[in-house]
Design a protein around this motif. Structure first.
Motif, PDB file in Angstrom:
ATOM      1  N   TRP A 155      11.874  -1.947   0.668  1.00 17.29           N
ATOM      2  CA  TRP A 155      11.166  -2.143   1.855  1.00 17.29           C
ATOM      3  C   TRP A 155      12.202  -3.170   2.937  1.00 17.29           C
ATOM      4  O   TRP A 155      12.672  -4.014   2.401  1.00 17.29           O
ATOM      5  N   GLN A 200       0.921  -1.275   0.160  1.00  9.90           N
ATOM      6  CA  GLN A 200      -0.022   0.052   0.080  1.00  9.90           C
ATOM      7  C   GLN A 200       0.989   1.154  -0.005  1.00  9.90           C
ATOM      8  O   GLN A 200       1.693   1.365   0.941  1.00  9.90           O
ATOM      9  N   LEU A 201       0.593   2.165  -0.849  1.00  6.62           N
ATOM     10  CA  LEU A 201       1.649   3.298  -1.135  1.00  6.62           C
ATOM     11  C   LEU A 201       0.703   4.403  -0.348  1.00  6.62           C
ATOM     12  O   LEU A 201      -0.329   4.678  -0.222  1.00  6.62           O
ATOM     13  N   GLY A 202       1.565   5.311   0.165  1.00  4.97           N
ATOM     14  CA  GLY A 202       1.166   6.388   0.876  1.00  4.97           C
ATOM     15  C   GLY A 202       1.136   7.660  -0.167  1.00  4.97           C
ATOM     16  O   GLY A 202       1.501   7.617  -1.375  1.00  4.97           O
ATOM     17  N   PRO A 231      -3.957   4.511  -0.961  1.00  5.40           N
ATOM     18  CA  PRO A 231      -4.540   4.318   0.312  1.00  5.40           C
ATOM     19  C   PRO A 231      -6.008   3.962   0.609  1.00  5.40           C
ATOM     20  O   PRO A 231      -6.346   3.762   1.519  1.00  5.40           O
ATOM     21  N   ASN A 252       1.187  -1.878   8.608  1.00  2.44           N
ATOM     22  CA  ASN A 252       2.448  -1.800   7.741  1.00  2.44           C
ATOM     23  C   ASN A 252       2.262  -1.722   6.292  1.00  2.44           C
ATOM     24  O   ASN A 252       1.254  -2.053   5.598  1.00  2.44           O
ATOM     25  N   PRO A 253       3.184  -0.918   5.339  1.00  4.02           N
ATOM     26  CA  PRO A 253       2.806  -1.051   4.006  1.00  4.02           C
ATOM     27  C   PRO A 253       2.811  -2.272   3.202  1.00  4.02           C
ATOM     28  O   PRO A 253       2.217  -2.467   1.993  1.00  4.02           O
ATOM     29  N   HIS A 272      -6.262  -4.180   2.672  1.00  4.47           N
ATOM     30  CA  HIS A 272      -5.120  -4.295   3.380  1.00  4.47           C
ATOM     31  C   HIS A 272      -5.335  -3.948   4.867  1.00  4.47           C
ATOM     32  O   HIS A 272      -5.602  -2.604   5.100  1.00  4.47           O
TER      33      HIS A 272
END
Length: 110
Positions: A42, A5-7, A60, A105-106, A101
């Motif tokens: 990561w 998952q990107l911010g 997100p 954590n991403p 998700h």
């Protein structure tokens, strides 16, 4: 499946080892841009990541931005980046993920 998952989009660190100038998500990005932003760098369990067939990059809001077949990983200090083949035009892109998700954590494994 490995899900990332990107911010929000922001500048990459100076000297980003993947050569990126920005990381994260912004509206309108292409599948390739999403893959480049999401494939690394990561902290994750390398063996567990390699045991997954696919990586799914989501924003997100849970929308799928890109899907890739995982072919390997590359090491960057104490972190890793995914190597893989982007599945351009995958039917899941642009749709809500079927696997929300739930991790803070991403990176999560589904």
């Amino acid at each position: 499946m490995l899900q990332i998952q990107l911010g929000a989009e922001r500048p990459a660190d100076t000297g980003d080892s993947l050569g990126r100038t920005t990381i994260g998500w912004r509206p309108g990005m292409s599948e390739d841009e999403a893959w480049q932003a999401g494939r690394g760098i990561w902290k994750f369990n390398a063996d567990r990541a390699l045991s997954q067939d696919e990586a799914q990059i989501i924003n997100p809001h849970g929308t799928v931005l890109a899907v890739a077949r995982i072919t390997g990983i590359s090491k960057h200090g104490d972190r890793y980046a995914l190597e893989g083949d982007l599945l351009l035009g995958d039917a899941r892109v642009g749709r809500p993920t079927a696997s929300p998700h739930r991790s803070r954590n991403p990176v999560t494994y589904i």
